[in-house]
Scaffold this motif. Structure first.
Motif, PDB file in Angstrom:
ATOM      1  N   ALA A 153       0.819  -1.211   0.000  1.00 32.72           N
ATOM      2  CA  ALA A 153       0.000   0.000   0.000  1.00 32.72           C
ATOM      3  C   ALA A 153       0.850   1.258   0.000  1.00 32.72           C
ATOM      4  O   ALA A 153       0.540   2.244  -0.670  1.00 32.72           O
ATOM      5  CB  ALA A 153      -0.917  -0.009   1.217  1.00 32.72           C
ATOM      6  N   ILE A 154       1.946   1.213   0.742  1.00 35.63           N
ATOM      7  CA  ILE A 154       2.743   2.428   0.863  1.00 35.63           C
ATOM      8  C   ILE A 154       3.590   2.637  -0.389  1.00 35.63           C
ATOM      9  O   ILE A 154       3.696   3.748  -0.909  1.00 35.63           O
ATOM     10  CB  ILE A 154       3.580   2.351   2.152  1.00 35.63           C
ATOM     11  N   ASP A 155       4.133   1.540  -0.906  1.00 38.50           N
ATOM     12  CA  ASP A 155       4.916   1.641  -2.143  1.00 38.50           C
ATOM     13  C   ASP A 155       4.091   2.254  -3.259  1.00 38.50           C
ATOM     14  O   ASP A 155       4.534   3.164  -3.960  1.00 38.50           O
ATOM     15  CB  ASP A 155       5.388   0.252  -2.598  1.00 38.50           C
ATOM     16  N   SER A 156       2.847   1.743  -3.415  1.00 40.73           N
ATOM     17  CA  SER A 156       2.072   2.205  -4.562  1.00 40.73           C
ATOM     18  C   SER A 156       1.422   3.560  -4.327  1.00 40.73           C
ATOM     19  O   SER A 156       0.792   4.107  -5.223  1.00 40.73           O
ATOM     20  CB  SER A 156       1.044   1.141  -4.962  1.00 40.73           C
ATOM     21  N   SER A 157       1.520   4.117  -3.108  1.00 34.78           N
ATOM     22  CA  SER A 157       0.904   5.431  -2.873  1.00 34.78           C
ATOM     23  C   SER A 157       1.741   6.555  -3.484  1.00 34.78           C
ATOM     24  O   SER A 157       1.270   7.661  -3.647  1.00 34.78           O
ATOM     25  CB  SER A 157       0.761   5.678  -1.368  1.00 34.78           C
ATOM     26  N   GLY A 158       3.008   6.249  -3.786  1.00 34.45           N
ATOM     27  CA  GLY A 158       3.876   7.277  -4.347  1.00 34.45           C
ATOM     28  C   GLY A 158       4.450   8.215  -3.294  1.00 34.45           C
ATOM     29  O   GLY A 158       5.166   9.163  -3.614  1.00 34.45           O
ATOM     30  N   LEU A 159       4.148   7.992  -2.024  1.00 31.86           N
ATOM     31  CA  LEU A 159       4.660   8.870  -0.966  1.00 31.86           C
ATOM     32  C   LEU A 159       5.995   8.347  -0.455  1.00 31.86           C
ATOM     33  O   LEU A 159       6.293   7.163  -0.549  1.00 31.86           O
ATOM     34  CB  LEU A 159       3.672   8.906   0.197  1.00 31.86           C
ATOM     35  N   ASP A 160       6.750   9.237   0.139  1.00 32.97           N
ATOM     36  CA  ASP A 160       8.004   8.846   0.788  1.00 32.97           C
ATOM     37  C   ASP A 160       7.646   8.016   2.039  1.00 32.97           C
ATOM     38  O   ASP A 160       6.985   8.528   2.944  1.00 32.97           O
ATOM     39  CB  ASP A 160       8.748  10.139   1.174  1.00 32.97           C
ATOM     40  N   PRO A 161       8.071   6.742   2.078  1.00 29.43           N
ATOM     41  CA  PRO A 161       7.681   5.883   3.208  1.00 29.43           C
ATOM     42  C   PRO A 161       8.030   6.477   4.561  1.00 29.43           C
ATOM     43  O   PRO A 161       7.330   6.239   5.549  1.00 29.43           O
ATOM     44  CB  PRO A 161       8.465   4.589   2.966  1.00 29.43           C
ATOM     45  N   SER A 162       9.104   7.311   4.614  1.00 32.85           N
ATOM     46  CA  SER A 162       9.489   7.846   5.929  1.00 32.85           C
ATOM     47  C   SER A 162       8.502   8.906   6.410  1.00 32.85           C
ATOM     48  O   SER A 162       8.529   9.308   7.570  1.00 32.85           O
ATOM     49  CB  SER A 162      10.900   8.428   5.857  1.00 32.85           C
ATOM     50  N   SER A 163       7.619   9.370   5.521  1.00 36.49           N
ATOM     51  CA  SER A 163       6.645  10.387   5.941  1.00 36.49           C
ATOM     52  C   SER A 163       5.349   9.739   6.459  1.00 36.49           C
ATOM     53  O   SER A 163       4.409  10.428   6.811  1.00 36.49           O
ATOM     54  CB  SER A 163       6.313  11.311   4.761  1.00 36.49           C
ATOM     55  N   ILE A 164       5.326   8.402   6.450  1.00 34.12           N
ATOM     56  CA  ILE A 164       4.099   7.713   6.868  1.00 34.12           C
ATOM     57  C   ILE A 164       4.385   6.885   8.117  1.00 34.12           C
ATOM     58  O   ILE A 164       5.366   6.155   8.176  1.00 34.12           O
ATOM     59  CB  ILE A 164       3.600   6.773   5.750  1.00 34.12           C
ATOM     60  N   ASP A 165       3.508   7.012   9.076  1.00 37.66           N
ATOM     61  CA  ASP A 165       3.671   6.241  10.308  1.00 37.66           C
ATOM     62  C   ASP A 165       2.499   5.262  10.430  1.00 37.66           C
ATOM     63  O   ASP A 165       1.339   5.676  10.370  1.00 37.66           O
ATOM     64  CB  ASP A 165       3.691   7.225  11.489  1.00 37.66           C
ATOM     65  N   ILE A 166       2.814   3.975  10.546  1.00 38.62           N
ATOM     66  CA  ILE A 166       1.759   2.974  10.687  1.00 38.62           C
ATOM     67  C   ILE A 166       1.861   2.341  12.059  1.00 38.62           C
ATOM     68  O   ILE A 166       2.911   1.838  12.447  1.00 38.62           O
ATOM     69  CB  ILE A 166       1.889   1.847   9.643  1.00 38.62           C
ATOM     70  N   GLU A 167       0.753   2.390  12.797  1.00 41.60           N
ATOM     71  CA  GLU A 167       0.766   1.816  14.140  1.00 41.60           C
ATOM     72  C   GLU A 167      -0.317   0.749  14.262  1.00 41.60           C
ATOM     73  O   GLU A 167      -1.479   0.979  13.907  1.00 41.60           O
ATOM     74  CB  GLU A 167       0.512   2.932  15.168  1.00 41.60           C
ATOM     75  N   GLY A 168       0.057  -0.427  14.747  1.00 42.65           N
ATOM     76  CA  GLY A 168      -0.917  -1.492  15.010  1.00 42.65           C
ATOM     77  C   GLY A 168      -1.120  -1.600  16.512  1.00 42.65           C
ATOM     78  O   GLY A 168      -0.158  -1.661  17.264  1.00 42.65           O
ATOM     79  N   VAL A 169      -2.378  -1.585  16.953  1.00 42.49           N
ATOM     80  CA  VAL A 169      -2.670  -1.688  18.385  1.00 42.49           C
ATOM     81  C   VAL A 169      -3.411  -3.003  18.629  1.00 42.49           C
ATOM     82  O   VAL A 169      -4.618  -3.102  18.372  1.00 42.49           O
ATOM     83  CB  VAL A 169      -3.547  -0.502  18.858  1.00 42.49           C
ATOM     84  N   PRO A 170      -2.701  -4.045  19.097  1.00 44.36           N
ATOM     85  CA  PRO A 170      -3.401  -5.310  19.355  1.00 44.36           C
ATOM     86  C   PRO A 170      -4.172  -5.238  20.665  1.00 44.36           C
ATOM     87  O   PRO A 170      -4.093  -4.235  21.384  1.00 44.36           O
ATOM     88  CB  PRO A 170      -2.240  -6.319  19.470  1.00 44.36           C
TER      89      PRO A 170
END
Ligand code: ADP
Ligand code: MG
Length: 417
Positions: A333-350
């Motif tokens: 998802a992040i690769d194909s968004s065209g955004l710089d991956p370092s500008s995106i923060d993904i957090e999973g809360v189990p």
């Protein structure tokens, strides 16, 4: 012919003495002049020899990721064993009976193994046996595709078998026998103060079932509603009247559905995980919102409690698929968004849970959310996310807070009174 469908869940058929009690319920219906069509689940719970979970574990000993077709074929055996034992018991008590598999009972499904849908019921063999005076005992939870492949309907699917047979046979009523006194104001395992509800509308029960009250499968309620077949949920081992599910008053004389309460019940889903994606870019302009939900959809991961803000996307998935979802998001998802991956923060809360208040009475009534928030605040339960419909409000909370949240909402809305 007055047909009644009676479904007995796993705990109701797990031991010889319980099966005897189930048989008494069936014979009582017969004495009242009904032609009973019985639907049974696999016997018992995980650990019991022929229970669904036991069979899943058995297959995993040869293949950790079994072919869904093979898994369905094996799981279908649990209900077949049950149906033969119950019909055998009825015969031993002097009453003609016959056991039928889902396929023999004419339950035709699509080919989504493990979570199939009933597309048609061809009840010829059932009717023929009823005309011959036999009690028909159908293996629940299973069907067959048009190509003859055995399928299963997903957890709780015997309820769906019962409702579909009730609709196809034009049954007077579909009775769901289980181990609690009906649909209750909350799961009594979580809320000891919970009370059985006497009468409910299809919509209300369907909403509670969708929001986690597993006492009946939501699809069963929807099928019954479509055909207007009354459902009654009762306890196999008590004489409590149970819950009648119908549209305003149909099925019982002189009783209309009246609810003076805004909230009818509290439901919960225990194993939920939250995913939060934040970025400095606008998720809409960057296309991130599109790639996130497309990637999850392509991996057949269901999402719930969805909130999209310009710089944040938050939603929940089942706890079991959290890791898989995070992997997919971090790669695809992040690769194909065209955004710089370092500008995106993904957090999973189990370790989260979804707790909901449900009630047809809340439609258009102001202040329900305020009461929900006050109850949770007073008991010190932080809210992680919320969602709502016109007849429900759901809060995501930590799983450790789930029971506390349920009990405080139950008390605040006066459900134990
Ligand atoms: P069965 O094997 O008979 O289908 P289930 O385990 O599927 O039984 O469903 C019955 C269980 O549903 C109860 O033992 C209870 O713990 C749970 N449950 C969850 N929510 C509710 C509710 N609102 N009312 C009654 N039971 C509930
Ligand atoms: Mg069930």
């Amino acid at each position: 012919m007055r047909i009644i469908v009676q479904k007995f869940g796993g705990t109701s058929v797990s031991t010889p003495s319980l099966r005897k009690q189930a048989a008494e319920r069936i014979l009582e219906a017969k004495r009242q002049g009904y032609s009973p069509v019985v639907v049974v689940s696999a016997m018992g719970r995980a650990g019991d020899p022929y229970a669904t979970d036991t069979l899943i574990q058995l297959l995993k000993t040869v293949d950790n990721e079994p072919d869904p077709r093979d898994q369905d074929l094996l799981l279908s055996c649990g209900e077949i064993i049950s149906s033969v034992l119950v019909s055998g018991l009825l015969k031993s008590m002097g009453h003609p009976a016959v056991a039928l598999t889902g396929a023999q009972a004419g339950i035709i499904t699509d080919d989504r193994f493990g979570d199939t849908r009933i597309i048609e019921v061809k009840p010829d063999l059932i009717l023929q046996n009823l005309r011959d005076g036999k009690i028909v005992v159908v293996a629940g939870f299973q069907g067959v595709t048009q190509n003859g492949e055995v399928t299963t309907l997903g957890r709780g699917g015997s309820d769906t078998t019962a409702a579909a047979l009730g609709a196809a046979l034009n049954a007077e009523v579909v009775e769901i026998y289980t181990d609690v006194d009906g649909v209750m104001t909350a799961d009594p395992r979580m809320v000891p103060e919970a009370r059985p509800l006497k009468i409910m509308t299809y919509r209300e029960v369907a909403e509670m079932a969708h929001l986690g009250a597993r006492v009946i499968h939501p699809r069963a309620v929807e099928i019954a509603m479509e055909k207007g077949v009354p459902l009654r949920i009762k306890c196999t081992f008590s004489d409590a009247p149970g819950t009648l599910i119908t549209d305003s008053g149909r099925g019982i004389e002189g009783t209309a559905i009246r609810s003076d309460k805004v909230v009818t019940g509290v439901a919960h889903i225990a194993n939920v995980a939250q995913i939060k994606i934040t970025t400095r870019e606008d998720v809409n302009k960057s296309g991130l919102v599109r790639t996130v939900f497309r990637a999850l959809a392509d991996a057949s991961i269901s999402v719930d409690i969805i909130n999209v803000f310009p710089q944040m996307i938050a939603f929940t998935v089942s706890g079991e698929v959290l890791e898989k979802a995070l992997d997919i998001l971090k790669s695809g998802a992040i690769d194909s968004s065209g955004l710089d991956p370092s500008s995106i923060d993904i957090e999973g809360v189990p370790g989260c849970a979804k707790v909901s208040v449900v009630g047809a009475g809340m439609r258009g009534v102001p202040g329900v959310m305020a009461t929900v928030v006050e109850a949770l605040y007073a008991s010190g339960v932080p809210i992680l996310q919320t969602s709502d419909s016109h007849t429900s409000i759901s809060c995501l909370v930590k799983k450790d807070d789930m029971q506390k949240a349920m009990r405080s909402l139950h008390a605040r809305f006066g459900l134990g009174l």
